[in-house]
Design a protein around this motif. Structure first.
Motif, short mmCIF file in Angstrom:
data_model
loop_
_atom_site.label_atom_id
_atom_site.label_comp_id
_atom_site.label_asym_id
_atom_site.label_seq_id
_atom_site.Cartn_x
_atom_site.Cartn_y
_atom_site.Cartn_z
N GLY A 294 36.74 30.35 39.30
CA GLY A 294 38.04 30.41 39.53
C GLY A 294 39.53 31.22 38.50
N ARG A 295 40.64 30.63 39.17
CA ARG A 295 41.35 30.94 38.69
C ARG A 295 42.70 29.93 38.02
NH1 ARG A 295 44.90 31.16 35.20
NH2 ARG A 295 47.27 32.33 34.87
N THR A 298 41.18 28.13 34.32
CA THR A 298 41.15 29.47 33.56
C THR A 298 42.62 29.66 33.12
OG1 THR A 298 38.76 30.02 34.44
CG2 THR A 298 40.21 31.54 33.49
N GLY A 524 34.82 35.54 37.91
CA GLY A 524 34.54 35.26 38.89
C GLY A 524 33.64 36.19 39.85
N HIS A 526 33.21 34.27 42.49
CA HIS A 526 34.36 33.19 42.99
C HIS A 526 35.44 31.50 43.01
CE1 HIS A 526 31.49 30.04 44.63
NE2 HIS A 526 30.17 31.31 44.58
N ARG A 527 35.22 31.14 43.21
CA ARG A 527 35.89 30.21 42.97
C ARG A 527 35.53 29.21 43.45
NH1 ARG A 527 38.37 24.68 43.25
NH2 ARG A 527 40.40 25.12 43.37
N MET A 533 40.97 22.58 45.95
CA MET A 533 41.75 24.18 46.56
C MET A 533 43.06 23.50 46.51
SD MET A 533 38.48 27.06 47.53
CE MET A 533 37.79 26.09 48.34
N ASP A 538 43.17 30.08 46.97
CA ASP A 538 43.05 29.76 45.80
C ASP A 538 40.89 30.08 45.65
OD1 ASP A 538 42.30 28.67 43.75
OD2 ASP A 538 43.10 26.28 44.55
N ARG A 539 40.72 30.25 47.06
CA ARG A 539 38.88 30.55 47.19
C ARG A 539 39.00 31.81 46.74
NH1 ARG A 539 34.94 27.85 50.45
NH2 ARG A 539 33.27 29.24 49.83
N HIS A 541 41.01 33.58 44.01
CA HIS A 541 41.15 33.78 43.25
C HIS A 541 39.92 33.57 41.98
CE1 HIS A 541 45.26 32.87 40.75
NE2 HIS A 541 44.95 34.37 40.77
N VAL A 542 40.34 35.15 40.90
CA VAL A 542 39.96 34.74 39.80
C VAL A 542 39.83 35.76 39.00
CG1 VAL A 542 37.17 33.97 41.37
CG2 VAL A 542 38.02 36.46 40.46
#
Length: 681
Positions: A294-295, A298, A524, A526-527, A533, A538-539, A541-542
């Motif tokens: 996930g971002r 990262t 990714g 997924h996150r 989160m 957010d789930r 966002h990669v």
């Protein structure tokens, strides 16, 4: 009162007694719900840091318990009263048993949430028994502590239900008021403001949600789905007009929506060529799909802190999309989205199994153009029907844990189960078995990692625990922050391991002769949700990193794109630079990657969180999540928007997509058979 005396009562008198006794037991049921909520918050406070004040969360949690209590009250009373009129003692035993079972179910759902930070819904029905067994086994199964918690809850229920009801003596009329309130709540839509929770973070909202209510509501809509897509998908303007979007969202020109709902002419927009100096030979393409990347944690600017120092460094030498979205909230969506830009059907495209319609993909199209295709996975490729999808796309080589040439590198076993091979073994297997000489066919390799998957147990665990502590020092965390982050030590250690193995993979790849002619993509699936989160988006966002020695310039890109845009852009890049035999028309959902460096979104992006939870749709700067509308901010945060007209316009667009998606679910075709026969065989 004896059964003999009860039998002489009138029907009205029996109902009065039934209502009074039912309400007494119902008060005990509500008390148990409150106790379980208190225990849940204490349990989460011990394992995770609470996102808000304990008593504020408890207030919301108890309110959700009251709503469940009211929603189920009239339903339970109906059966209780029927049985009570016949035999009061049996009615009491049956209702007490129901309360005990309900408490056990709630405990199980709470334990699942506390471990995974996911609400368990009807998605459990979309997995095979083998998939569920593998997931439970690899995640540790039922531990002694979990069994002990179940026994404690059973003992608590029995003790309270045996002791307390005799002390609750309220007029039957109060029970009547409860039943009237129950009827009102039962027939109130689930979208009512009464049942809406909007706390500062998604984790907080999920934490206070009654887990049983979520599970049974989700299950109901799984078996009795709503089909209220009252939108004409053939109307010229059913998508509507969206305000405040940097560029107009260009629509596809669909060719035959009745028979092929997603089949359209290609936009033919090559945005990648300006960034490359390609060689004469077609480039190799290596796509690394990193489990849970996930971002949020990262690269530079990650709101949880940068726990991927190598990827951060690599991104500065790459084309880097920092506001990128996965198509799904779990791994089942990644292959059909990134390789085929496909719709979701009912339970994800892979969930269609043998009923998957024929379609084009990056795999079969590149194979048609003399590429050799491969897929490497450290786990079991049959999970989620991945192997079936890949075989149907004519994959040349499929290597999963049963095909590895070594037994070194298996992830630690828990109760005799393991997901498979760690990232180091995965990359070693790929480098060892893929051809690298100049005479070999161009390669398309897809790798899916598994080390950063729950339960986050890796080889050399202590080494990465130490690195985790060092990383927190480098990020200059306070003592309080360190304490909070240690609640997720296993997760962060696995992320650091994943990043280090990517570094070793690239260090080794640079020694191969084909390195200079390879395009790498890292993203990714997924996150990972096991770290709380902040928002719903957010789930998904990669990051997406596209790296190659052939890049002529680098770029950090803030515009939004998603997995569904990858294949269209890669094919357009190849088509512009090489002789490629490709169709004129496609069925991609995505229009291709946006390379504009400024923040914007020119895409329509459907998202699916779980196999039965398809309620997210991103259009321009807006994110529709069920019946809530959010504005996406430049840092990929979000804020609620109260704009009924805009919301209805986006909902109409989403319903239009779901109508088309339903055609595929019900046996519709993705592309004409003639196109498939020409390009996919």
């Amino acid at each position: 009162m004896s059964q003999e005396s009860f039998d002489y009562l009138s029907f009205r008198e029996k109902l009065i007694y039934a209502t009074r006794d039912f309400f007494s037991l119902s008060i005990v049921w509500l008390l148990l719900l409150f106790i379980l909520s208190i225990l849940e918050l204490i349990y989460n406070a011990a394992l995770h840091s609470l996102p808000e004040n304990f008593f504020n969360l408890l207030l919301y949690s108890c309110w959700m318990d009251v709503l469940l209590w009211l929603k189920w009250g009239i339903f339970c009373y109906f059966f209780y009263a029927i049985l009570y009129v016949i035999h009061p003692k049996s009615a009491k035993i049956a209702f007490k048993s129901f309360i005990c079972v309900a408490a056990i179910v709630q405990t199980g759902l709470v334990l699942y949430f506390t471990t995974s930070l996911n609400l368990l819904g009807a998605d459990i029905f979309s997995y095979s028994i083998e998939d569920v067994q593998q997931t439970l086994g690899a995640s540790g199964g039922l531990s002694f502590l979990a069994i002990l918690q179940f026994l404690i809850v059973i003992g608590l229920c029995v003790a309270i239900l045996w002791w307390l009801p005799k002390y609750i003596k309220l007029p039957w009329s109060v029970g009547g008021i409860y039943l009237i309130a129950s009827v009102i709540i039962f027939f109130t839509p689930t979208t009512s403001a009464w049942s809406q929770i909007s706390l500062q973070t998604t984790f907080a909202s999920n934490l206070v949600t009654n887990k049983s209510d979520y599970f049974f509501t989700s299950s109901y809509y799984y078996f009795f789905p709503k089909t209220d897509y009252d939108v004409d998908i053939y109307a010229d303007n059913y998508i509507g007009i969206y305000d405040n979007i940097d560029n107009a969202i260009v629509d596809f020109e669909y060719l035959d929506e009745g028979n092929y709902p997603f089949y359209h002419t290609e936009l033919d927009s090559d945005v990648l060529s300006p960034f490359f100096n390609l060689n004469e030979k077609k480039p190799n393409i290596v796509i690394v799909l990193v489990e849970g990347l996930g971002r949020a944690f990262t690269n530079k600017g990650a709101y949880l802190g940068n726990f991927t120092p190598f990827l951060d460094s690599l991104s500065t030498k790459s084309m880097y999309w920092k506001n990128f979205l996965s198509q799904g909230g779990r791994t089942f969506a990644v292959l059909p989205s990134i390789l085929g830009s496909l719709p979701f059907a009912q339970s994800g495209y892979l969930g269609m199994g043998e009923q998957m319609p024929k379609q084009l993909s990056l795999l079969n199209l590149l194979k048609h153009n003399d590429y050799e295709t491969s897929f490497y996975y450290g786990g079991d490729a049959s999970f989620d029907n991945m192997e079936l999808y890949l075989r149907r796309n004519n994959i040349d080589d499929l290597i999963d844990k049963d095909e590895f040439s070594t037994k070194e590198g298996l992830l630690p076993e828990i109760n005799g189960f393991t997901w498979g091979y760690d990232d180091e073994a995965l990359y070693t297997e790929y480098l060892k078995t893929r051809p690298s000489d100049s005479a070999a066919k161009p390669q398309l390799g897809v790798l899916l990692t598994v080390s950063s998957h729950n339960p986050f147990k890796i080889n050399h665990q202590q080494e990465y625990y130490d690195r985790f502590e060092q990383r927190m020092e480098q990020l200059e965390f306070t003592d309080s922050q360190k304490q909070d982050y240690r609640s997720y030590r296993d997760q962060y250690a696995s992320i650091l391991y994943t990043d280090e193995m990517l570094k070793e993979f690239f260090d080794s790849y640079k020694k191969r002769p084909d390195f200079e002619n390879t395009i790498f993509l890292i993203t990714g699936d997924h996150r990972l949700p096991e770290i709380p989160m902040a928002t719903v988006i957010d789930r998904y966002h990669v990051p997406l990193i596209m790296y190659s020695p052939m890049l002529s310039r680098t770029s950090e890109i803030a515009s939004i794109s998603s997995h569904q845009d990858v294949t269209p852009s890669l094919l357009n890049l190849l088509k512009s630079n090489y002789k490629m035999d490709l169709p004129e028309n496609y069925s991609w959902l995505g229009k291709g990657l946006d390379t504009v460096v400024n923040f914007r979104n020119v895409h329509r992006i459907p998202l699916i969180q779980t196999k039965v939870n398809m309620k997210d749709y991103v259009v321009g700067k807006y994110h529709l999540n069920g019946d809530r509308l959010y504005e996406i901010l430049e840092n990929m945060g979000s804020r609620p928007v109260n704009d009924p007209e805009q919301q209805q316009s986006i909902l109409d667009a989403y319903n239009g997509f779901k109508q088309k998606n339903a055609i595929i679910t019900n046996g519709g075709k993705i592309i004409p058979d003639s196109v498939y026969a020409k390009y996919a065989n």
